[in-house]
Design an enzyme around this catalytic site. Structure first.
Site: not given
Ligand code: NDP
Length: 497
Positions: A181, A184, A256, A290, A391
């Site tokens: 997935k 979005e 991650e 991140c 963050e």
């Molecule tokens: P989110 O946690 O909001 O979303 C990440 C993914 O999880 C999206 O595909 C999202 O779907 C999905 N998601 C959201 N809610 C749920 C749920 N209840 N159950 C299952 N899946 C869900 O993160 P962001 O997209 O805002 O990304 C930013 C974050 O990612 C930052 O905190 C960053 O630090 C972290 N990150 C960490 C990395 C690492 O290697 N440690 C690398 C890159 C980013 P949708 O948004 O499509 O609804």
């Protein structure tokens, strides 16, 4: 401007080898963050769509169309995928910039890394693994690695292509089938990647992609009993939710998550090198990285000089649309995220910190319809402030002062996160001493940000569980089986006849 496309055809999901709309027929617009225009429409996947993908992946796994073929054959698919990524590099670069907003220069690096990642795991999976043990005769004990099964892969929007590939390449190399997935808000480049999977002829059901909301599709992936493992990259709050959801079916979980990483600058560091990397550490990806070095800790004797030079250079960063080759920093990903970052800037002011530069949305030079924020620096900060602890995920950095090594380490480790960290010094022993005290999974000395497919990526504390990339990243997608073979086949007579 190099812009080729303003729009791409409406997107579809990829389930069991077929391109599909949502069963609800609902869609959502995909927005270009540089100008707020609609790029495309993506299917709004439902629980039924997620289940169709999960069942296809389960069937493909049990039939052995992927796990049952030789590692060499799987590797040959991965090599073909790498070749295709390179063949479509220009298109993928443009799409990534349009999807996420990042400058073409950054998107181009991501595309090259994505091809290299498939090649790395294609090579790795054909290398020897497993162990044998010298146990008591007549037994022979050994360990083999097997695929976990059906893996649910959920990724964020900041590296739409690369975050997908970091999971998909090792998961497929290990022989798993996948339900993937994308975020979005950035489904465009992931869709192109799945077109490549189709083009190289991956067997039906091996790689499935469902688009839609995390709370619907992501949640179904995390909770469904036919998913054996969930590998998630995203925010710490969502990661906690996924871990709790996955606990009901005791899935293997790999997370991650977020970071608030320290970048420590000692007075004996090469000054210009330290300033240069500190800028790169926070403003690459407009801070939506991140591992961003979002807390700069500077030794007090050079603090004022460092802040002055850092601010001077931050003000010169050329902010603009990613498809302008002269752009050095692009927009934030969405209107919602822009509001979140601006909220944090206001919060910092209310907490008593001073803005040394930036602090505003950019509305001039034709950027008013995009989501651009000035490179921002906060000084006069205290460790307990929310802008130091949380963050922000934008081009906002705090610059703190420390008096000695001990205080630097204490401040550096003083958040819930533990993803990355850097140290700048010309004293080699001090550099390593400080790095060893950092509670962070990824660290640099006199550098910041380089990432390698060969080396593990992941965090301590609330920055996650498990590692991506390298041999560690492959092992995340493998089960370990102990096999004990009796070399003398006769009764042991434990119980009397
Ligand atoms: P989110 O946690 O909001 O979303 C990440 C993914 O999880 C999206 O595909 C999202 O779907 C999905 N998601 C959201 N809610 C749920 C749920 N209840 N159950 C299952 N899946 C869900 O993160 P962001 O997209 O805002 O990304 C930013 C974050 O990612 C930052 O905190 C960053 O630090 C972290 N990150 C960490 C990395 C690492 O290697 N440690 C690398 C890159 C980013 P949708 O948004 O499509 O609804």
């Amino acid at each position: 401007m190099v812009e080729i496309k303003k729009r791409v055809a409406n997107l579809k999901m990829f389930i069991d080898g077929e391109w599909k709309d949502s069963e609800s027929l609902e869609t959502r617009p995909v927005i270009n963050p540089a100008n707020g225009e609609v790029i495309s429409y993506a299917p709004e996947g439902t629980v039924a769509d997620a289940r169709a993908a999960i069942f296809a992946a389960r069937r493909a796994f049990e039939e052995g169309v992927w796990s049952g073929i030789s590692a060499q054959e799987r590797a040959s698919y991965l090599f073909k995928i790498a070749d295709k990524i390179e063949e479509y590099a220009d298109e993928l670069t443009q799409l990534e910039t349009m999807d996420n907003g990042k400058p073409l220069r950054e998107a181009g690096f991501d595309v090259g890394d994505a091809a290299a990642c498939f090649r790395y795991y294609g090579g790795l999976i054909t290398k020897p693994d497993g162990y044998t043990y010298h146990v008591a005769d007549p037994m022979q004990a050994m360990v083999v690695r097997e695929p976990v099964g059906v893996c649910g892969l959920i990724v964020p929007w900041n590296y739409p292509l690369l975050m997908s590939v970091w999971k998909i390449a090792p998961a497929l190399a290990a022989g798993n089938t996948i339900v993937f997935k994308p975020s979005e808000v950035t489904p465009v480049t992931p869709k192109k990647l799945f077109e490549i999977f189709e083009e190289v002829g991956l067997p039906k059901g091996v790689a499935n992609m469902v688009m839609g909301a995390g709370s619907v599709v992501g949640n179904e992936i995390a909770s469904h009993p036919e998913i054996d493992m969930v590998s998630f990259t995203g925010g710490t709050k969502t990661g906690k939710h996924i871990m709790k959801t996955a606990a009901d079916t005791m899935k293997k979980v790999s997370l991650e998550l977020g970071g608030k990483s320290p970048n420590i600058i000692f007075a004996d560091a090469d000054f210009e090198t330290a300033v240069d990397y500190a800028l790169f550490g926070i403003y690459a990806g407009a801070g939506q990285v991140c591992s961003a070095g979002s807390r700069i800790l500077v030794e007090e004797s050079i603090y004022d000089q460092f802040v002055a030079r850092f601010v001077e250079r931050a003000k010169q960063i050329k902010v603009g649309p990613g498809n302008d080759p002269s752009t050095e920093m692009g927009p934030l990903i969405s209107k919602e995220h822009l509001e979140k970052v601006l909220h944090y800037i206001e919060l910092g002011k209310q907490e008593g910190a001073s803005v040394a530069c930036g602090g505003n949305r950019i509305l001039s030079n034709g950027l008013d319809s995009g989501y651009f924020v000035e490179p921002t620096v906060f000084v006069d900060v205290k460790q307990e402030m929310r802008i130091v602890q949380e963050e922000i995920f934008g081009p906002v950095v705090v610059i703190q002062k420390f008096k000695d090594e001990e205080e630097a380490v204490k401040l550096a480790n003083g958040t819930i996160y533990g993803l990355a960290g850097g140290v700048f010094t010309n004293d080699g022993a001090k550099g390593l001493r400080v790095i060893k005290k950092l509670k962070s999974g990824i660290t640099w000395v006199n550098s910041y940000h380089p990432t390698y497919n060969e080396a593990p990526w992941g965090g301590y504390k609330q920055s996650g569980i498990g590692r991506s990339l390298g041999t560690f990243g492959l092992e995340e997608f493998q089960e370990i089986k102990q096999i004990n073979i009796n070399l003398q086949v006769e009764p042991i007579g434990w119980f009397s006849n």
